[in-house]
Design a protein around this motif. Structure first.
Motif, PDB file in Angstrom:
ATOM      1  N   PRO A 112       0.805  -1.233   0.000  1.00  0.00           N
ATOM      2  CA  PRO A 112       0.000   0.000   0.000  1.00  0.00           C
ATOM      3  C   PRO A 112       0.836   1.281   0.000  1.00  0.00           C
ATOM      4  O   PRO A 112       0.539   2.220  -0.737  1.00  0.00           O
ATOM      5  CB  PRO A 112      -0.832  -0.128   1.278  1.00  0.00           C
ATOM      6  CG  PRO A 112      -0.950  -1.606   1.499  1.00  0.00           C
ATOM      7  CD  PRO A 112       0.363  -2.180   1.029  1.00  0.00           C
ATOM      8  N   ALA A 113       1.913   1.306   0.761  1.00  0.00           N
ATOM      9  CA  ALA A 113       2.735   2.516   0.847  1.00  0.00           C
ATOM     10  C   ALA A 113       3.497   2.798  -0.444  1.00  0.00           C
ATOM     11  O   ALA A 113       3.936   3.924  -0.665  1.00  0.00           O
ATOM     12  CB  ALA A 113       3.712   2.394   2.013  1.00  0.00           C
ATOM     13  N   ALA A 114       3.661   1.795  -1.298  1.00  0.00           N
ATOM     14  CA  ALA A 114       4.433   1.964  -2.529  1.00  0.00           C
ATOM     15  C   ALA A 114       3.559   2.155  -3.760  1.00  0.00           C
ATOM     16  O   ALA A 114       4.076   2.305  -4.866  1.00  0.00           O
ATOM     17  CB  ALA A 114       5.349   0.762  -2.728  1.00  0.00           C
ATOM     18  N   ALA A 115       2.248   2.160  -3.601  1.00  0.00           N
ATOM     19  CA  ALA A 115       1.345   2.203  -4.753  1.00  0.00           C
ATOM     20  C   ALA A 115       1.578   3.420  -5.648  1.00  0.00           C
ATOM     21  O   ALA A 115       1.418   3.335  -6.860  1.00  0.00           O
ATOM     22  CB  ALA A 115      -0.107   2.166  -4.287  1.00  0.00           C
ATOM     23  N   GLY A 116       1.987   4.531  -5.096  1.00  0.00           N
ATOM     24  CA  GLY A 116       2.234   5.727  -5.890  1.00  0.00           C
ATOM     25  C   GLY A 116       3.545   5.699  -6.657  1.00  0.00           C
ATOM     26  O   GLY A 116       3.746   6.482  -7.581  1.00  0.00           O
ATOM     27  N   TYR A 117       4.430   4.795  -6.279  1.00  0.00           N
ATOM     28  CA  TYR A 117       5.749   4.714  -6.920  1.00  0.00           C
ATOM     29  C   TYR A 117       5.675   4.116  -8.315  1.00  0.00           C
ATOM     30  O   TYR A 117       6.322   4.606  -9.242  1.00  0.00           O
ATOM     31  CB  TYR A 117       6.683   3.877  -6.031  1.00  0.00           C
ATOM     32  CG  TYR A 117       8.000   3.509  -6.658  1.00  0.00           C
ATOM     33  CD1 TYR A 117       8.978   4.474  -6.873  1.00  0.00           C
ATOM     34  CD2 TYR A 117       8.272   2.207  -7.040  1.00  0.00           C
ATOM     35  CE1 TYR A 117      10.197   4.143  -7.447  1.00  0.00           C
ATOM     36  CE2 TYR A 117       9.487   1.864  -7.620  1.00  0.00           C
ATOM     37  CZ  TYR A 117      10.443   2.838  -7.807  1.00  0.00           C
ATOM     38  OH  TYR A 117      11.634   2.497  -8.383  1.00  0.00           O
ATOM     39  N   TYR A 118       4.913   3.069  -8.479  1.00  0.00           N
ATOM     40  CA  TYR A 118       4.945   2.294  -9.725  1.00  0.00           C
ATOM     41  C   TYR A 118       4.447   3.058 -10.955  1.00  0.00           C
ATOM     42  O   TYR A 118       5.059   2.935 -12.020  1.00  0.00           O
ATOM     43  CB  TYR A 118       4.234   0.953  -9.524  1.00  0.00           C
ATOM     44  CG  TYR A 118       4.993   0.121  -8.523  1.00  0.00           C
ATOM     45  CD1 TYR A 118       6.205  -0.461  -8.858  1.00  0.00           C
ATOM     46  CD2 TYR A 118       4.537  -0.030  -7.228  1.00  0.00           C
ATOM     47  CE1 TYR A 118       6.939  -1.193  -7.941  1.00  0.00           C
ATOM     48  CE2 TYR A 118       5.263  -0.762  -6.299  1.00  0.00           C
ATOM     49  CZ  TYR A 118       6.461  -1.335  -6.655  1.00  0.00           C
ATOM     50  OH  TYR A 118       7.194  -2.036  -5.744  1.00  0.00           O
ATOM     51  N   PRO A 119       3.399   3.855 -10.877  1.00  0.00           N
ATOM     52  CA  PRO A 119       3.035   4.650 -12.062  1.00  0.00           C
ATOM     53  C   PRO A 119       4.158   5.611 -12.471  1.00  0.00           C
ATOM     54  O   PRO A 119       4.356   5.870 -13.652  1.00  0.00           O
ATOM     55  CB  PRO A 119       1.793   5.417 -11.621  1.00  0.00           C
ATOM     56  CG  PRO A 119       1.226   4.608 -10.511  1.00  0.00           C
ATOM     57  CD  PRO A 119       2.404   3.992  -9.816  1.00  0.00           C
ATOM     58  N   HIS A 120       4.903   6.082 -11.489  1.00  0.00           N
ATOM     59  CA  HIS A 120       6.005   7.011 -11.747  1.00  0.00           C
ATOM     60  C   HIS A 120       7.085   6.384 -12.631  1.00  0.00           C
ATOM     61  O   HIS A 120       7.773   7.093 -13.367  1.00  0.00           O
ATOM     62  CB  HIS A 120       6.602   7.454 -10.404  1.00  0.00           C
ATOM     63  CG  HIS A 120       7.851   8.237 -10.505  1.00  0.00           C
ATOM     64  ND1 HIS A 120       7.887   9.540 -10.946  1.00  0.00           N
ATOM     65  CD2 HIS A 120       9.140   7.911 -10.230  1.00  0.00           C
ATOM     66  CE1 HIS A 120       9.142   9.972 -10.936  1.00  0.00           C
ATOM     67  NE2 HIS A 120       9.913   8.998 -10.511  1.00  0.00           N
ATOM     68  N   ILE A 121       7.235   5.054 -12.587  1.00  0.00           N
ATOM     69  CA  ILE A 121       8.276   4.399 -13.381  1.00  0.00           C
ATOM     70  C   ILE A 121       7.698   3.590 -14.551  1.00  0.00           C
ATOM     71  O   ILE A 121       8.372   2.715 -15.092  1.00  0.00           O
ATOM     72  CB  ILE A 121       9.201   3.534 -12.509  1.00  0.00           C
ATOM     73  CG1 ILE A 121       8.434   2.417 -11.806  1.00  0.00           C
ATOM     74  CG2 ILE A 121       9.964   4.389 -11.513  1.00  0.00           C
ATOM     75  CD1 ILE A 121       9.341   1.401 -11.140  1.00  0.00           C
ATOM     76  N   GLY A 122       6.436   3.874 -14.910  1.00  0.00           N
ATOM     77  CA  GLY A 122       5.881   3.312 -16.137  1.00  0.00           C
ATOM     78  C   GLY A 122       4.899   2.166 -15.994  1.00  0.00           C
ATOM     79  O   GLY A 122       4.372   1.687 -16.987  1.00  0.00           O
ATOM     80  N   PHE A 123       4.623   1.711 -14.772  1.00  0.00           N
ATOM     81  CA  PHE A 123       3.634   0.644 -14.588  1.00  0.00           C
ATOM     82  C   PHE A 123       2.232   1.224 -14.729  1.00  0.00           C
ATOM     83  O   PHE A 123       1.997   2.395 -14.436  1.00  0.00           O
ATOM     84  CB  PHE A 123       3.758   0.030 -13.184  1.00  0.00           C
ATOM     85  CG  PHE A 123       4.854  -0.975 -13.039  1.00  0.00           C
ATOM     86  CD1 PHE A 123       4.575  -2.339 -12.960  1.00  0.00           C
ATOM     87  CD2 PHE A 123       6.174  -0.573 -12.954  1.00  0.00           C
ATOM     88  CE1 PHE A 123       5.584  -3.267 -12.811  1.00  0.00           C
ATOM     89  CE2 PHE A 123       7.204  -1.492 -12.805  1.00  0.00           C
ATOM     90  CZ  PHE A 123       6.908  -2.847 -12.733  1.00  0.00           C
ATOM     91  N   THR A 124       1.302   0.396 -15.171  1.00  0.00           N
ATOM     92  CA  THR A 124      -0.109   0.778 -15.206  1.00  0.00           C
ATOM     93  C   THR A 124      -0.886  -0.127 -14.253  1.00  0.00           C
ATOM     94  O   THR A 124      -0.539  -1.292 -14.061  1.00  0.00           O
ATOM     95  CB  THR A 124      -0.692   0.649 -16.628  1.00  0.00           C
ATOM     96  OG1 THR A 124      -0.499  -0.681 -17.100  1.00  0.00           O
ATOM     97  CG2 THR A 124      -0.025   1.624 -17.579  1.00  0.00           C
TER      98      THR A 124
END
Length: 134
Positions: A112-124
């Motif tokens: 949950p705490a990392a959910a905002g990280y992944y869109p930043h590096i290209g994940f959808t």
């Protein structure tokens, strides 16, 4: 700071250093760290394990994944030592994961705490993930 990523065999990792990294990264709260045998089996069972180490050999980060190297790579864990987060180590580990299986898509469940990280590096975001616990 510089580090080097490397593909390793999970069973060859030092169990205590991996446990320490998981605790320090925050990921340990959602993994069975008290059960050393189970945790060792998790490391050994992953067929794609990558580490990030500094020049002194200190373990800074780790990716534990399962891949068919053709269609999909499931990233089970990505752990980066708290003091070294936000320095690009996580991204470098995921890049190395992708390089190890370039034809395969990467799939992961985010903490949950990392959910905002992944869109930043290209994940959808994928809306149809399902979990069936033992």
């Amino acid at each position: 700071m510089s580090w080097k990523t490397e593909r390793v065999t999970g069973s060859d990792l030092g169990l205590d250093e991996a446990l320490d990294l998981y605790r320090d990264s925050g990921l340990g709260a959602r993994r069975p760290l008290a059960d050393r045998e189970r945790f060792a089996a998790m490391l050994a069972g992953a067929n794609l394990v990558l580490t990030a180490r500094d020049a002194q050999g200190t373990l800074l980060g780790l990716v534990r994944a399962v891949s068919d190297f053709s269609y999909v790579t499931y990233v089970s864990d990505i752990a980066v030592a708290r003091a070294h987060q936000r320095l690009g180590i996580g991204r470098a580990l995921l890049d190395a994961t992708r390089d190890a299986a370039p034809a395969a898509k990467l799939v992961l469940l985010s903490a949950p705490a990392a959910a905002g990280y992944y869109p930043h590096i290209g994940f959808t975001r994928h809306e149809s993930a399902w979990v069936l616990n033992p």
